[in-house]
Scaffold this active site. Sequence first.
Site, PDB file in Angstrom:
ATOM      1  NE  ARG A 105      -4.059  -2.062   1.857  1.00 29.41           N
ATOM      2  CZ  ARG A 105      -4.015  -3.094   2.697  1.00 29.41           C
ATOM      3  NH1 ARG A 105      -3.154  -3.100   3.681  1.00 29.41           N
ATOM      4  NH2 ARG A 105      -4.821  -4.110   2.546  1.00 29.41           N
ATOM      5  CE  LYS A 142      -0.745  13.545 -15.115  1.00 33.75           C
ATOM      6  NZ  LYS A 142      -1.085  14.032 -16.463  1.00 33.75           N
ATOM      7  CD  GLU A 184       6.915  15.295 -23.185  1.00 31.97           C
ATOM      8  OE1 GLU A 184       6.254  16.330 -22.991  1.00 31.97           O
ATOM      9  OE2 GLU A 184       6.387  14.164 -23.309  1.00 31.97           O
ATOM     10  CE  LYS A 205       5.288  16.935 -14.854  1.00 29.39           C
ATOM     11  NZ  LYS A 205       5.312  15.709 -15.593  1.00 29.39           N
ATOM     12  CD  GLU A 240      -4.060  16.075 -16.312  1.00 28.38           C
ATOM     13  OE1 GLU A 240      -2.894  15.679 -16.159  1.00 28.38           O
ATOM     14  OE2 GLU A 240      -4.773  15.773 -17.274  1.00 28.38           O
ATOM     15  NE  ARG A 254       0.563  16.541 -13.573  1.00 30.68           N
ATOM     16  CZ  ARG A 254       1.227  15.746 -12.767  1.00 30.68           C
ATOM     17  NH1 ARG A 254       0.978  15.771 -11.478  1.00 30.68           N
ATOM     18  NH2 ARG A 254       2.162  14.933 -13.226  1.00 30.68           N
ATOM     19  CG  ASN A 277      -1.741  15.911 -20.657  1.00 30.54           C
ATOM     20  OD1 ASN A 277      -0.749  15.199 -20.541  1.00 30.54           O
ATOM     21  ND2 ASN A 277      -2.682  15.967 -19.749  1.00 30.54           N
ATOM     22  CG  HIS A 279       1.037  14.667 -24.139  1.00 32.51           C
ATOM     23  ND1 HIS A 279       1.760  15.816 -24.367  1.00 32.51           N
ATOM     24  CD2 HIS A 279       1.836  13.867 -23.388  1.00 32.51           C
ATOM     25  CE1 HIS A 279       2.929  15.716 -23.769  1.00 32.51           C
ATOM     26  NE2 HIS A 279       3.014  14.546 -23.173  1.00 32.51           N
ATOM     27  CG  HIS A 322      -1.399   9.862 -25.287  1.00 36.13           C
ATOM     28  ND1 HIS A 322      -1.991  10.268 -24.124  1.00 36.13           N
ATOM     29  CD2 HIS A 322      -0.069   9.863 -25.038  1.00 36.13           C
ATOM     30  CE1 HIS A 322      -1.070  10.507 -23.211  1.00 36.13           C
ATOM     31  NE2 HIS A 322       0.110  10.278 -23.747  1.00 36.13           N
ATOM     32  CG  HIS A 355       5.649   9.803 -24.832  1.00 35.28           C
ATOM     33  ND1 HIS A 355       4.281   9.720 -24.873  1.00 35.28           N
ATOM     34  CD2 HIS A 355       5.934  10.887 -24.050  1.00 35.28           C
ATOM     35  CE1 HIS A 355       3.752  10.700 -24.142  1.00 35.28           C
ATOM     36  NE2 HIS A 355       4.741  11.416 -23.632  1.00 35.28           N
TER      37      HIS A 355
HETATM   38  P1  NAD Z   1      12.133   4.933 -22.339  1.00 30.50           P
HETATM   39  O1  NAD Z   1      11.970   4.830 -20.897  1.00 30.50           O
HETATM   40  O2  NAD Z   1      11.606   3.829 -23.186  1.00 30.50           O
HETATM   41  O3  NAD Z   1      13.674   5.164 -22.676  1.00 30.50           O
HETATM   42  C1  NAD Z   1      14.050   5.293 -24.000  1.00 30.50           C
HETATM   43  C2  NAD Z   1      15.187   4.319 -24.379  1.00 30.50           C
HETATM   44  O4  NAD Z   1      16.419   4.853 -23.911  1.00 30.50           O
HETATM   45  C3  NAD Z   1      15.050   2.960 -23.767  1.00 30.50           C
HETATM   46  O5  NAD Z   1      15.509   1.994 -24.700  1.00 30.50           O
HETATM   47  C4  NAD Z   1      15.996   3.037 -22.580  1.00 30.50           C
HETATM   48  O6  NAD Z   1      16.479   1.771 -22.175  1.00 30.50           O
HETATM   49  C5  NAD Z   1      17.101   3.870 -23.144  1.00 30.50           C
HETATM   50  N1  NAD Z   1      17.899   4.620 -22.189  1.00 30.50           N
HETATM   51  C6  NAD Z   1      17.465   5.246 -21.077  1.00 30.50           C
HETATM   52  N2  NAD Z   1      18.453   5.966 -20.538  1.00 30.50           N
HETATM   53  C7  NAD Z   1      19.548   5.755 -21.299  1.00 30.50           C
HETATM   54  C8  NAD Z   1      20.873   6.240 -21.238  1.00 30.50           C
HETATM   55  N3  NAD Z   1      21.267   7.138 -20.345  1.00 30.50           N
HETATM   56  N4  NAD Z   1      21.752   5.789 -22.184  1.00 30.50           N
HETATM   57  C9  NAD Z   1      21.341   4.931 -23.147  1.00 30.50           C
HETATM   58  N5  NAD Z   1      20.089   4.479 -23.275  1.00 30.50           N
HETATM   59  C10 NAD Z   1      19.199   4.894 -22.345  1.00 30.50           C
HETATM   60  O7  NAD Z   1      11.435   6.270 -22.905  1.00 30.50           O
HETATM   61  P2  NAD Z   1      11.323   7.752 -22.335  1.00 30.50           P
HETATM   62  O8  NAD Z   1      11.243   8.604 -23.525  1.00 30.50           O
HETATM   63  O9  NAD Z   1      12.325   8.040 -21.302  1.00 30.50           O
HETATM   64  O10 NAD Z   1       9.915   7.740 -21.602  1.00 30.50           O
HETATM   65  C11 NAD Z   1       8.722   7.519 -22.305  1.00 30.50           C
HETATM   66  C12 NAD Z   1       7.687   7.052 -21.322  1.00 30.50           C
HETATM   67  O11 NAD Z   1       7.454   8.047 -20.346  1.00 30.50           O
HETATM   68  C13 NAD Z   1       6.345   6.749 -21.952  1.00 30.50           C
HETATM   69  O12 NAD Z   1       5.861   5.536 -21.462  1.00 30.50           O
HETATM   70  C14 NAD Z   1       5.479   7.894 -21.509  1.00 30.50           C
HETATM   71  O13 NAD Z   1       4.109   7.550 -21.420  1.00 30.50           O
HETATM   72  C15 NAD Z   1       6.061   8.214 -20.174  1.00 30.50           C
HETATM   73  N6  NAD Z   1       5.809   9.579 -19.719  1.00 30.50           N
HETATM   74  C16 NAD Z   1       5.338   9.744 -18.461  1.00 30.50           C
HETATM   75  C17 NAD Z   1       5.124  11.014 -17.976  1.00 30.50           C
HETATM   76  C18 NAD Z   1       4.684  11.202 -16.550  1.00 30.50           C
HETATM   77  O14 NAD Z   1       4.342  12.327 -16.179  1.00 30.50           O
HETATM   78  N7  NAD Z   1       4.712  10.156 -15.747  1.00 30.50           N
HETATM   79  C19 NAD Z   1       5.395  12.126 -18.782  1.00 30.50           C
HETATM   80  C20 NAD Z   1       5.885  11.921 -20.051  1.00 30.50           C
HETATM   81  C21 NAD Z   1       6.108  10.635 -20.514  1.00 30.50           C
HETATM   82  N1  GLY Z   2       3.348  14.796 -18.553  1.00 32.35           N
HETATM   83  C1  GLY Z   2       2.106  15.353 -18.132  1.00 32.35           C
HETATM   84  C2  GLY Z   2       1.981  15.506 -16.661  1.00 32.35           C
HETATM   85  O1  GLY Z   2       2.863  15.169 -15.908  1.00 32.35           O
HETATM   86  O2  GLY Z   2       0.983  15.956 -16.201  1.00 32.35           O
END
Ligand code: NAD
Ligand code: GLY
Length: 376
Positions: free
Chosen positions: A132, A154, A196, A238, A248, A252, A256, A259, A263, A276
């Site tokens: 939890r 998030k 971003e 942010k 949100e 917030r 997006n 997005h 998406h 992404h």
């Molecule tokens: P990812 O986590 O898939 O990383 C991208 C690639 O880079 C992967 O293959 C990873 O293994 C590699 N990698 C990571 N760090 C590295 C490094 N230092 N050197 C070499 N390779 C490296 O993708 P991302 O773009 O980081 O994140 C995308 C995800 O984040 C999506 O799922 C998206 O929905 C989510 N997201 C969440 C929020 C939130 O607020 N929580 C906001 C934006 C995006």
């Molecule tokens: N990436 C959108 C949010 O964090 O709200």
Amino acid sequence: MSLPSAVTTPVSPARVAIDLGTRSYAITIGAGVLDQPGTYADLPRASQALIVSNTTVAPLYAQRVRTALAAHYPQVHVLALPDGEAYKTWETLQLIFDALLSHGCDRKTVLFALGGGVVGDMTGFAAASFMRGVPFVQIPTTLLAQVDSSVGGKTGINHPLGKNMVGAFYQPHRVVCDLDTLQTLPPRELSAGLAEIIKYGPIADRVFLDWIEAHLPDLRSCEPRAMAYAVQRSCEIKAWVVSQDEREAGLRAILNFGHTFGHAIEAGMGYGAWLHGEAVGCGMVMAARLSAALGLVDTGFVDRLVRLVAAAGLPVRGPVLDISDNAGRYLELMRLDKKAHAGAITFVLIDGPGRAVMREAPEDVVRGVIDACCAA
Ligand code: NAD
Ligand code: GLY
């Protein structure tokens, strides 16, 4: 509450505060911070810590983080998940719970998410639900994760019918952005992160938008001072937004921008086909065109954003998702967006540089924009 002005000279390591009452925390931004035991000195104590990473990032950085954490935690375990958006699933989440339980972890165990947004979102969700709720720390290693996904709490996983559809708001205890990790990031991933960063200009800070335009070549070559500033300013914006609207309820949602279209591209193409950040880059262009079609901005602004997104190495034309009714397929997917209510899609639009608004739009206008934006 107005957006605090930018700190023009980045100090290293920099600290950005995110003010959420009892859930407040700091974002540490600097070069080499991930290795230093002092970075983790004031975190909750426990007998065990689990570093959750993936098969790409763990070989690069997990041992260094483990060594630093060993100064504070008697047992530090490492779990390397399969790499990729396609693995942001229940099945992969279960691997985290399997590791926690098989190591005999308890409700004080601290999770460390070492990787990009996929690892961060899944680890955060695991932390929110294991016993939890246990403390967790984000150590983002992609540019996208440093400027966006690691900040704000998030967390979640994808469902085959929609992205990030299952999750929780759950804040980390700390975010540690080590700018040196960007040196190993593939250029395509760096561009995805730039999407971003660019986002923050149109929605909140026209001065930052000007700065990004002027410094894009420095950002693409990972010039340290420019990158430090871009990460810091993005986190400041942010943090400012999330501090006012953690869950949100309103403001917030401006984060997006791009997005809703993005998406739809990700889901329509199959998760992982477009990154992404690529989908968001193209989605921002589509949202800007929709803003112009509704008379909120002039076409000069759209052209400016198209140039910037293209210069960041990101796509500016949407993919065709369905040859027989492409706009219909986009609309179908966008109705699954979390901002949609009773089938009505709410878009984040730009009402002048640095100003975002939330609006619905007539379907024929949206269809026209999709037709104009998608590659034949
Ligand atoms: P990812 O986590 O898939 O990383 C991208 C690639 O880079 C992967 O293959 C990873 O293994 C590699 N990698 C990571 N760090 C590295 C490094 N230092 N050197 C070499 N390779 C490296 O993708 P991302 O773009 O980081 O994140 C995308 C995800 O984040 C999506 O799922 C998206 O929905 C989510 N997201 C969440 C929020 C939130 O607020 N929580 C906001 C934006 C995006
Ligand atoms: N990436 C959108 C949010 O964090 O709200």
